[in-house]
Design an enzyme around this catalytic site. Structure first.
Site, PDB file in Angstrom:
ATOM      1  N   HIS A  18       0.763  -1.009   0.479  1.00 21.93           N
ATOM      2  CA  HIS A  18      -0.033   0.253   0.141  1.00 21.93           C
ATOM      3  C   HIS A  18       1.043   1.489   0.007  1.00 21.93           C
ATOM      4  CE1 HIS A  18      -3.345  -2.764   1.084  1.00 21.93           C
ATOM      5  NE2 HIS A  18      -2.886  -2.904   1.675  1.00 21.93           N
ATOM      6  N   ARG A  71      -0.806  16.740   1.086  1.00 19.70           N
ATOM      7  CA  ARG A  71      -1.469  17.542   1.290  1.00 19.70           C
ATOM      8  C   ARG A  71      -1.683  18.316  -0.300  1.00 19.70           C
ATOM      9  NH1 ARG A  71      -5.537  16.977   3.982  1.00 19.70           N
ATOM     10  NH2 ARG A  71      -6.156  19.060   2.957  1.00 19.70           N
ATOM     11  N   HIS A 202      -9.117  -8.275  -1.521  1.00 24.52           N
ATOM     12  CA  HIS A 202      -8.257  -8.483  -0.410  1.00 24.52           C
ATOM     13  C   HIS A 202      -9.563  -9.559   0.718  1.00 24.52           C
ATOM     14  CE1 HIS A 202      -6.010  -4.688   0.278  1.00 24.52           C
ATOM     15  NE2 HIS A 202      -5.060  -5.494   0.921  1.00 24.52           N
ATOM     16  N   GLU A 205      -8.596 -13.078   5.335  1.00 19.98           N
ATOM     17  CA  GLU A 205      -7.542 -12.632   5.886  1.00 19.98           C
ATOM     18  C   GLU A 205      -8.309 -12.467   7.750  1.00 19.98           C
ATOM     19  OE1 GLU A 205      -6.468  -8.022   5.308  1.00 19.98           O
ATOM     20  OE2 GLU A 205      -4.834  -8.575   7.195  1.00 19.98           O
TER      21      GLU A 205
HETATM   22 ZN   LIG Z   1      -3.584  -5.357   1.980  1.00 17.34          ZN
END
Ligand SMILES: [Zn+2]
Length: 360
Positions: A18, A71, A202, A205
């Site tokens: 990520h 930002r 995903h 998990e």
């Molecule tokens: Zn992940």
């Protein structure tokens, strides 16, 4: 010279990392100062302590705090460029990086700002480090369901389709998995897939096999993020193996989030033995105090795999990437050639294998 040094030197592809979770702690502090954002820590050691996983809500809080520090387009460009440097240092030549547009939008950053930044960062990572980055834009499932008025699902699919010319290859589904099954997102994934995006949610998990079955049947998953809890359902393991649907395994992330108590009870070896295609990935490396290389080093280390299984995992990350087939195959061949050369350096004759199978 050993399997450990072989894995560390090996060419790598990362399929599950990520962008927000890959930010360098020192960079996060600098961005917080630059943008006048206060964080719960003011030095790298303090940040590392804050990063220690407590529970999923705390984890989401860290994510939101990181996102608040971004930002300007320059901020986004910086973290993508630095991720490129981190990948290059590990000989990771290709990465499919997950980014969550809805979180940035919810915090008031317009699309043109974050998009310009990540696009420039991606170009510079390629130019400066020869690292190719593709994007998986993911929907934060819990935020999308809990705040329907924000329109996060439609927004994410829209910007993912728009971004296809700039490296977006798949739609993902992240956020809190338990209590947020995949089925409501079927129309979003239908729309994305109709436009040519791949499906990489995903699942499996922090929720069990039902979540993975849902990702397969409702979302047409091409790959499953994590997917490790498939081990609880033998029919699901057989289905994944038979249909060659890869799972993106992130071992240290699984331990930090308490999915498994230790590596001795991690299901990577039995899933591999059952014929499931799997790749090894870092997820949120600084948050989990790991790197892609350290995760892959677990293969000969804690998991005790031999060179043939290690090669399979390394090459499957390329074979099951979302690169266009000719480029995917060319990269797999280049990896196989490099692995063969590295065997001569790192492995003695007894540990080496003469050939590397690159057939898909
Ligand atoms: Zn992940």
């Amino acid at each position: 010279m050993s399997l450990d040094s072989y894995v560390r030197a090996a060419p790598k592809a990362e399929l599950h990392v990520h962008l927000e979770g890959a930010i360098r702690p020192a960079t996060l502090l600098a961005l917080a100062r630059r943008n006048g954002v206060s964080l719960p820590a003011t030095d790298v050691d303090g940040l590392r302590r804050w990063f220690i996983y407590r529970d999923f809500p705390h984890f989401i809080e860290i994510y939101v705090a990181i996102t608040r520090c971004l930002r300007t387009a320059d901020d986004y460009e910086l973290i993508v460029h630095e991720l490129g440097a981190e990948l290059a240092a590990q000989n990771a030549r290709y990465a499919e990086v997950t980014f969550t547009p809805g979180t940035h939008r919810s915090l008031g950053v317009p699309e043109e700002t974050w998009f310009r930044g990540i696009a420039r960062g991606r170009e510079r990572a390629l130019a400066d480090f020869d690292v190719e980055i593709a994007w998986v834009f993911d929907i934060a499932r819990s935020a999308a369901i809990d705040f329907p008025e924000r329109g996060l699902t439609d927004y994410t699919v829209g910007v993912a389709i728009e971004g296809m010319a700039d490296g977006v290859v798949a739609l993902g589904l992240g956020g809190l998995e338990a209590g947020y099954p995949p089925q409501p997102f079927a129309p979003a994934f239908d729309r994305a897939r109709a436009a040519g995006l791949r499906s990489a949610p995903h699942a499996g998990e922090l929720a069990g096999p039902a979540s993975i079955w849902g990702a397969l049947t409702a979302l047409g998953a091409d790959r499953i993020g994590h997917g490790v809890r498939a081990i609880e359902d033998p029919a699901l393991v057989a289905h994944l193996a038979e249909h060659r649907i890869p799972i993106e395994v992130c071992p240290t992330s699984n331990l930090r989030l308490g999915v498994f108590p230790d590596l001795a009870r991690h299901p990577l070896p039995p899933l591999l033995d059952a014929g499931v295609v799997l790749t090894v990935n870092s997820d949120d490396p600084p948050l989990f105090n790991t790197t892609l290389t350290e995760e892959l080093a677990l293969l000969p280390g804690a998991f005790g795999l031999g060179v043939a299984a290690i090669d399979r995992v390394l090459l499957d990350a390329v074979r099951h990437s979302f690169l266009p087939p000719p480029r995917r195959d060319a990269l797999a061949t280049a990896f196989a050639d490099q692995l063969a050369a590295l065997k001569a350096i790192h492995l003695d004759a007894a540990g080496a294998r003469p050939t590397v199978d690159v057939s898909p």
